[in-house]
Motif scaffolding. Sequence first.
Motif, PDB file in Angstrom:
ATOM      1  N   GLY A   1      30.581  78.185  32.182  1.00  0.00           N
ATOM      2  CA  GLY A   1      30.444  78.806  33.807  1.00  0.00           C
ATOM      3  C   GLY A   1      30.958  77.709  34.380  1.00  0.00           C
ATOM      4  N   ALA A   2      31.249  76.416  35.026  1.00  0.00           N
ATOM      5  CA  ALA A   2      31.900  75.473  35.666  1.00  0.00           C
ATOM      6  C   ALA A   2      32.874  76.294  36.348  1.00  0.00           C
ATOM      7  CB  ALA A   2      32.362  74.413  34.556  1.00  0.00           C
ATOM      8  N   ILE A   3      32.475  75.175  37.888  1.00  0.00           N
ATOM      9  CA  ILE A   3      33.136  75.488  38.990  1.00  0.00           C
ATOM     10  C   ILE A   3      33.856  74.627  39.612  1.00  0.00           C
ATOM     11  CG2 ILE A   3      33.724  77.156  41.062  1.00  0.00           C
ATOM     12  CD1 ILE A   3      32.498  79.269  39.027  1.00  0.00           C
ATOM     13  N   ILE A   4      35.407  74.699  39.612  1.00  0.00           N
ATOM     14  CA  ILE A   4      36.285  73.315  40.234  1.00  0.00           C
ATOM     15  C   ILE A   4      36.625  74.207  41.615  1.00  0.00           C
ATOM     16  CG2 ILE A   4      37.720  71.774  40.312  1.00  0.00           C
ATOM     17  CD1 ILE A   4      38.152  72.457  36.801  1.00  0.00           C
ATOM     18  N   GLU A   5      36.338  73.456  42.474  1.00  0.00           N
ATOM     19  CA  GLU A   5      36.923  73.208  43.976  1.00  0.00           C
ATOM     20  C   GLU A   5      37.689  72.890  44.613  1.00  0.00           C
ATOM     21  OE1 GLU A   5      35.507  74.939  47.888  1.00  0.00           O
ATOM     22  OE2 GLU A   5      33.803  72.855  46.698  1.00  0.00           O
ATOM     23  N   VAL A   6      39.112  72.710  44.541  1.00  0.00           N
ATOM     24  CA  VAL A   6      39.787  72.109  44.970  1.00  0.00           C
ATOM     25  C   VAL A   6      40.806  72.635  46.448  1.00  0.00           C
ATOM     26  CG1 VAL A   6      42.150  70.803  44.637  1.00  0.00           C
ATOM     27  CG2 VAL A   6      40.628  72.622  43.051  1.00  0.00           C
TER      28      VAL A   6
ATOM     29  N   THR B   1      31.385  72.312  39.854  1.00  0.00           N
ATOM     30  CA  THR B   1      29.738  72.474  39.715  1.00  0.00           C
ATOM     31  C   THR B   1      29.216  73.077  38.707  1.00  0.00           C
ATOM     32  OG1 THR B   1      29.782  73.853  41.438  1.00  0.00           O
ATOM     33  CG2 THR B   1      28.862  72.251  42.532  1.00  0.00           C
ATOM     34  N   ILE B   2      27.978  73.354  38.452  1.00  0.00           N
ATOM     35  CA  ILE B   2      27.341  73.915  37.395  1.00  0.00           C
ATOM     36  C   ILE B   2      26.019  74.898  37.825  1.00  0.00           C
ATOM     37  CG2 ILE B   2      26.924  74.069  34.818  1.00  0.00           C
ATOM     38  CD1 ILE B   2      28.741  71.549  34.534  1.00  0.00           C
ATOM     39  N   ASP B   3      25.777  75.746  37.709  1.00  0.00           N
ATOM     40  CA  ASP B   3      24.506  76.545  38.323  1.00  0.00           C
ATOM     41  C   ASP B   3      24.141  76.012  39.199  1.00  0.00           C
ATOM     42  OD1 ASP B   3      24.594  77.992  35.753  1.00  0.00           O
ATOM     43  OD2 ASP B   3      23.585  76.477  34.996  1.00  0.00           O
TER      44      ASP B   3
ATOM     45  N   LEU C   1      23.344  62.608  39.663  1.00  0.00           N
ATOM     46  CA  LEU C   1      22.740  63.735  39.735  1.00  0.00           C
ATOM     47  C   LEU C   1      22.979  64.734  38.538  1.00  0.00           C
ATOM     48  CD1 LEU C   1      22.457  65.599  43.120  1.00  0.00           C
ATOM     49  CD2 LEU C   1      20.386  63.838  42.283  1.00  0.00           C
ATOM     50  N   SER C   2      23.943  64.164  37.867  1.00  0.00           N
ATOM     51  CA  SER C   2      24.411  65.579  36.939  1.00  0.00           C
ATOM     52  C   SER C   2      23.907  65.004  35.657  1.00  0.00           C
ATOM     53  CB  SER C   2      26.156  65.517  36.777  1.00  0.00           C
ATOM     54  OG  SER C   2      26.566  64.379  36.614  1.00  0.00           O
TER      55      SER C   2
END
Length: 400
Positions: A63-68, A121-123, A154-155
């Motif tokens: 479910g990892a989301i990558i924002e570029v 980001t994850i969750d 934080l991760s």
Amino acid sequence: MRWVIKVKKATLLTGIVFWGLVIIMNTAGCGKTNSTPSPTPTITYENVSGNITYREKTSLPTGAIIEVKLLAVSKASTPDVTIGEMLITTNGQQIPIPFSIAYNSNLIDSNYTYVVQASITIDGELWFINDTQYQVITHGNPSAVEIILKQTNLSTPTQNENIIIDHTNWDWYNSQQQSVFDIVATQKIYFVHASVGRNIMEGFGALYDTNPSKYPLGQKSTGEIPPSSTLPGTIYEYPRGNPGWSEKVSNFEVYVNNGWHDPKVDIAMNKLCYIDQDADWKVYRNSMTTLETKYPATKFVYWTIPIKNTEGPEAIIRNQFNQNLRNWIATQNNKLLFDIADIEAWSPSGEHQTFTYDGTIYEKAFLAYTSDGAHLNAEGSQRMATGLYSLFGQVLSHSH
């Protein structure tokens, strides 16, 4: 009147928003006005592309989301303006992950600075972000970049139990104590290879000559069938030549079944060559997993394919084999990977040797590690041998 064009463009895993041209139209005065409509502006799209990666040894969950984002940066007092952006749901894909952001080239101002910003980001929790500014498009900057993210404080990603040696930790061994060197000296290793492997064995010999207490492994040339007894602290190296990638894979299975496994040896390695760019990584992987299942007391080391200081189709295919293997390893546990290609691709000063084709960044070997653009010279040979010492040392440190 102010006219703002918003263009949305959807792809399989992306959401990209582009802000169009702003056209200010004024009418003034009395009397007759020119009613001829203004011509519709032509919008031309170009792309900023590259790969997203990071150096930490962890895999991304599904479910990892990558924002570029592609941002326009003007002055410190002015907010950055988003020119284009892309969202990627990884769905199990591992780094490096390609991206491509289309943008309206009419918006580009040569006086501005444009940067690519990325995060993972994850969750809803931020895991990775870039802490380096990656400038693109203007001021002589490229349109293809490799974005190296940094893990946030934080991760707390779950670390798997793989041991991977690459450019980030190839010299781990050099910072260890004598106790680690002594453990390595107990090992028996079987290494099947060709010409680059021969270079690496020369590197082992050079290290031994400089400090046999620190680099204790001797070497003995051997073949397909093990001797009646084997000695600790020895690499049994078999220069089997280059019969073809498929034969290399199947023959290694034969050699191991002949007895090149525990208790004859503790570690077994089958290295493909840079001429094996057509190798099927799944065939290589399946062969190794079969041997791991059959001989669980023997540690089998996976290798990426060595690379050359060249560009073009063959180099791309080598990179694809290597990345497929890395991605699969990242989803596993208790695997050993010697990433020779990644070590070859980074200079001593930390410069990544790459080339770009069709928006994708690929690795090539650092020329100064080679004698001819492919085979390793003394510096390259000792660097790879040190990397293998780091692998052996980490394997044994984890098991003791």
